[in-house]
Design a protein around this motif. Structure first.
Motif, PDB file in Angstrom:
ATOM      1  N   THR A 108      10.419   2.638  -6.416  1.00 45.60           N
ATOM      2  CA  THR A 108      10.675   2.366  -7.832  1.00 45.60           C
ATOM      3  C   THR A 108       9.507   2.712  -8.736  1.00 45.60           C
ATOM      4  N   GLY A 109       8.301   2.782  -8.164  1.00 49.94           N
ATOM      5  CA  GLY A 109       7.106   2.959  -8.997  1.00 49.94           C
ATOM      6  C   GLY A 109       6.612   1.658  -9.589  1.00 49.94           C
ATOM      7  N   GLY A 110       7.162   0.537  -9.089  1.00 55.14           N
ATOM      8  CA  GLY A 110       6.735  -0.763  -9.577  1.00 55.14           C
ATOM      9  C   GLY A 110       5.276  -1.038  -9.234  1.00 55.14           C
ATOM     10  N   GLU A 111       4.661  -1.914  -9.999  1.00 54.24           N
ATOM     11  CA  GLU A 111       3.239  -2.221  -9.812  1.00 54.24           C
ATOM     12  C   GLU A 111       3.022  -2.978  -8.501  1.00 54.24           C
ATOM     13  N   VAL A 112       2.020  -2.568  -7.727  1.00 52.44           N
ATOM     14  CA  VAL A 112       1.696  -3.227  -6.463  1.00 52.44           C
ATOM     15  C   VAL A 112       0.194  -3.413  -6.356  1.00 52.44           C
ATOM     16  N   GLN A 113      -0.212  -4.402  -5.574  1.00 53.47           N
ATOM     17  CA  GLN A 113      -1.624  -4.568  -5.232  1.00 53.47           C
ATOM     18  C   GLN A 113      -2.001  -3.500  -4.209  1.00 53.47           C
ATOM     19  N   TRP A 114      -3.277  -3.091  -4.213  1.00 50.60           N
ATOM     20  CA  TRP A 114      -3.661  -1.966  -3.368  1.00 50.60           C
ATOM     21  C   TRP A 114      -4.991  -2.232  -2.678  1.00 50.60           C
ATOM     22  N   ASN A 115      -4.995  -2.017  -1.374  1.00 54.23           N
ATOM     23  CA  ASN A 115      -6.216  -2.098  -0.577  1.00 54.23           C
ATOM     24  C   ASN A 115      -6.540  -0.677  -0.109  1.00 54.23           C
ATOM     25  N   PRO A 116      -7.461   0.007  -0.757  1.00 54.67           N
ATOM     26  CA  PRO A 116      -7.700   1.426  -0.448  1.00 54.67           C
ATOM     27  C   PRO A 116      -8.202   1.669   0.976  1.00 54.67           C
ATOM     28  N   LYS A 117      -8.739   0.651   1.618  1.00 55.01           N
ATOM     29  CA  LYS A 117      -9.199   0.825   2.997  1.00 55.01           C
ATOM     30  C   LYS A 117      -8.038   0.819   3.996  1.00 55.01           C
ATOM     31  N   ARG A 118      -6.888   0.331   3.549  1.00 58.02           N
ATOM     32  CA  ARG A 118      -5.772   0.122   4.482  1.00 58.02           C
ATOM     33  C   ARG A 118      -4.477   0.756   3.993  1.00 58.02           C
ATOM     34  N   ASP A 119      -4.240   0.714   2.687  1.00 61.28           N
ATOM     35  CA  ASP A 119      -2.956   1.140   2.123  1.00 61.28           C
ATOM     36  C   ASP A 119      -2.970   2.628   1.797  1.00 61.28           C
ATOM     37  N   MET A 120      -1.822   3.286   1.989  1.00 56.49           N
ATOM     38  CA  MET A 120      -1.682   4.705   1.655  1.00 56.49           C
ATOM     39  C   MET A 120      -0.231   4.990   1.298  1.00 56.49           C
ATOM     40  N   TRP A 121      -0.031   5.902   0.346  1.00 55.11           N
ATOM     41  CA  TRP A 121       1.313   6.294  -0.054  1.00 55.11           C
ATOM     42  C   TRP A 121       1.912   7.251   0.965  1.00 55.11           C
ATOM     43  N   LEU A 122       3.160   7.032   1.284  1.00 51.29           N
ATOM     44  CA  LEU A 122       3.833   7.877   2.264  1.00 51.29           C
ATOM     45  C   LEU A 122       3.879   9.328   1.803  1.00 51.29           C
ATOM     46  N   HIS A 123       4.188   9.539   0.520  1.00 49.05           N
ATOM     47  CA  HIS A 123       4.315  10.924   0.046  1.00 49.05           C
ATOM     48  C   HIS A 123       2.970  11.647   0.062  1.00 49.05           C
ATOM     49  N   GLU A 124       1.871  10.926  -0.116  1.00 48.81           N
ATOM     50  CA  GLU A 124       0.561  11.576  -0.130  1.00 48.81           C
ATOM     51  C   GLU A 124       0.102  11.958   1.272  1.00 48.81           C
TER      52      GLU A 124
END
Length: 657
Positions: free
Chosen positions: A229-245
């Motif tokens: 949806t593109g909704g706002e989410v919290q992000w942990n750059p050490k752990r989280d990654m976008w599937l499309h990226e």
């Protein structure tokens, strides 16, 4: 086990349509009996033939069944294969890469077509991305996703690299997700920012964050997030990654990891009597064989078919008859993100008409809920839509009562489509007792006969067969390839729960009561063993009382439970949804008395509900499953202490107190 009084009376019989039977995968009773005879004559040879014909093996197996460590059976153990290769590559290699694999309809009605070539490339890119992050054969990946193409891709990508996936239904709470991640020892989580249901965006990533923060998930080093949806989410750059990226730069070719047939394809958690998660472990070779074979037999699949199973990938039905069964045979299927009542209750019928669905497979709960709305609003009634492409309709998840069966047959199937009432379980991996559309004469309310190779019988509490016409416990006498291998991390629980010593340690205990017709041998499921009531020494299946209630013209849906009683042992408590408004006061008592009299007439005075409570709905999970444990607590007057976060409609509990 004492006699269970059967209240499924003799009634109408519907023979298979002659034109369908003539072209069916299994055509006529003689063909069915020939398969039964083949399995009886050479049990291992029967299964070996099916495995060689249905599955593509990298390394052929030489041993079919190993029973040396029963009940921890092994099938095709020295054979090697890959589930993703069987579901995707072999169709592309056969020249069918441009065949539509998935017709995906989003909650808002947006339709996307995905070919087998497209699906293979998407799976390969994600599989390569998983490998790049260190995931390998034997690792466990939890998938917490909505109904989506990406959910199927995630499952297939795990299978491609030999990682074992564990899908958690997108309606489960953070506590439930945490329990499953901890128990399975997950090293990665694939989830979504938000899911869309009924026009509403519901958070998944935030629930996943809560689950990870609750502890015990330190091994989860990668959280892959599908942007829905593109909704706002919290992000942990050490752990989280976008599937499309992480997939956009990956190659669309990925060599499959060839695994042994007994390699765990997935672990799927199901409810247990203790309330703790129970991870049902399924193998790769046996599960894939039966998912594909039952697609051919039960649904009589043809290359021109458009198949639609309305289940969620978070349940076994979504594994067997969305992610793996249809793709293993190269079928075209509809995958639906939304709910059957949005934007109106004609959504299912509208989609069948638009996508020209030929095979429709849904839950009795969905049918019963749509009966109520359809009868009140002609614009959403199935007769208002062109359902002429349908040739087979089926049900799954629970027994379907005869009244709903008849409505489904007449109004959805046009009186011409066989109703395939399938009995099976998370633990069985695929259909076990079910009509075959080109073989079986149908009796509303009965799942009819076992599939070839499935030795289902009804026994008493000591494990001895009971005569037809007498109720008892449903068991399977011989192992079959798609059966549960163990409870993840708890082999003792597996053996005690499914192969109890009380039954000799060799009979698979289904946990359901059943009765076979004296003349036809047809099976009717009478309800869970713990849903069998003992009223004044009489054994009554809850499903049978529910069927009687729903057969009344006033009733849309009913659920029956027992409550302890000093005088009679148990009394019957019924929770009822009427087709009209919810009654109160004197009106409620009047209708309750009419329904008691109705049940007494339909079954007998012993089955009359002691108490009837009315609600606008029943407490259900977001997948539509009635939470009967909550109803038992309500009937007993107990406080609800269980987690109700998975309920679609928690306010209903107040009405039913």
């Amino acid at each position: 086990m004492s006699l269970i009084e059967s209240t499924v009376h003799d009634g109408l019989v519907f023979p298979p349509p002659a034109d369908l039977a003539a072209r069916a995968e299994v055509s006529g009773m003689d063909a069915y009996q020939a398969l039964i005879a083949e399995a009886a004559r050479d049990y291992e040879g029967f299964w070996a033939r099916l495995a060689r014909e249905t599955v593509t093996w990298r390394k052929p197996f030489s041993t079919t069944l190993d029973e040396t460590n029963a009940p921890f059976y092994k099938w095709f153990e020295d054979g090697e294969l890959n589930a993703s290769y069987n579901c995707l590559d072999r169709h592309v290699e056969a020249g069918n890469g441009e065949r539509i694999a998935v017709i995906f309809e989003a909650d808002d009605g947006t339709v996307t077509h995905v070919t087998y070539r497209d699906l293979l490339q998407r799976v390969c890119r994600l599989a390569n991305a998983l490998r790049r992050r260190g995931l390998k054969k034997g690792d466990r990946v939890v998938i917490y996703m909505p109904m989506s193409i990406e959910g199927i891709v995630a499952m297939q990508a795990c299978a491609r690299i030999g990682a074992t996936h564990s899908v958690v239904f997108g309606g489960f709470s953070s506590k439930s997700l945490n329990e499953r991640m901890v128990d399975v020892g997950a090293t990665a989580l694939i989830t979504c920012d938000e899911q869309m249901r009924g026009g509403k965006a519901l958070p998944l990533k935030s629930i996943a964050d809560e689950a990870l923060a609750a502890g015990g998930c330190a091994a989860v080093s990668s959280v892959i997030v599908y942007r829905r949806t593109g909704g706002e989410v919290q992000w942990n750059p050490k752990r989280d990654m976008w599937l499309h990226e992480i997939t956009e730069c990956e190659a669309d070719i990925c060599e499959p990891e060839w695994v042994g047939a007994e390699h765990p394809l997935f672990i799927l958690y199901t409810s247990g009597s203790t309330g703790t998660p129970k991870g049902v472990q399924h193998s790769t070779g046996g599960f894939l064989l039966w998912a594909a074979q039952t697609m051919k037999w039960t649904f009589d699949w043809k290359p021109s078919d458009v198949f639609w199973c309305t289940a969620d990938i978070g349940w076994i039905t979504g594994h067997s008859y969305i992610a793996y069964g249809p793709t293993a045979i190269g079928a075209t299927q509809v995958v639906f993100e939304g709910v059957p009542t949005y934007p109106n209750a004609g959504r299912f019928w509208n989609m069948i008409a638009r996508h020209k669905v030929t095979t429709f497979y849904t839950a009795p709960t969905a049918i019963r809920s749509l009966i109520k709305v359809s009868d009140a609003d002609p614009s959403v009634h199935p007769k208002s839509f062109d359902l002429s492409t349908l040739r087979i309709i089926g049900t799954v998840g629970e027994p379907i009562n005869p009244a709903a069966w008849m409505w489904y047959h007449e109004h959805v199937g046009g009186g011409r489509c066989p109703v395939i009432d399938t009995w099976w379980q998370t633990e069985t991996g695929g259909h076990m007792i079910t009509p075959l559309p080109g073989v079986t004469s149908l009796v509303p309310g009965s799942c009819t006969l076992p599939l070839p190779g499935i030795l289902a019988v009804v026994v008493d509490e000591t494990g001895h067969d009971v005569p037809n016409g007498q109720g008892g416990i449903l068991v399977i006498k011989r192992p079959w390839p798609s059966m549960i291998r163990t409870v993840w991390g708890d082999p003792a629980r597996f053996k005690k729960g499914y192969f109890p010593d009380d039954l000799g340690g060799k009979l698979y205990l289904a946990g359901d009561g059943a009765i076979r017709d004296k003349e036809t041998g047809y099976f009717t499921i009478t309800g869970r063993i713990d849903d069998v009531l003992n009223v004044s020494g009489h054994r009554l299946g809850t499903m049978e009382i529910e069927s009687a209630l729903v057969a009344n013209a006033m009733v849309a849906e009913a659920a029956v439970v027992g409550r302890s009683d000093e005088t009679t042992g148990e009394v019957v408590v019924a929770f009822v949804v009427l087709k009209g408004p919810r009654p109160e006061g004197a009106a409620a008592e009047k209708i309750a008395n009419e329904l008691r009299a109705w049940v007494g007439k339909e079954i007998g005075p012993i089955a009359k509900p002691k108490e009837i409570r009315f609600g606008e709905n029943l407490p259900k999970t977001r997948s539509g499953k009635i939470m009967r444990r909550l109803l038992r607590s309500l009937a007993a007057g107990e406080e609800i202490t269980q987690d109700v976060s998975t309920l679609e409609n928690p306010a209903i509990l107040g009405q039913l107190r």
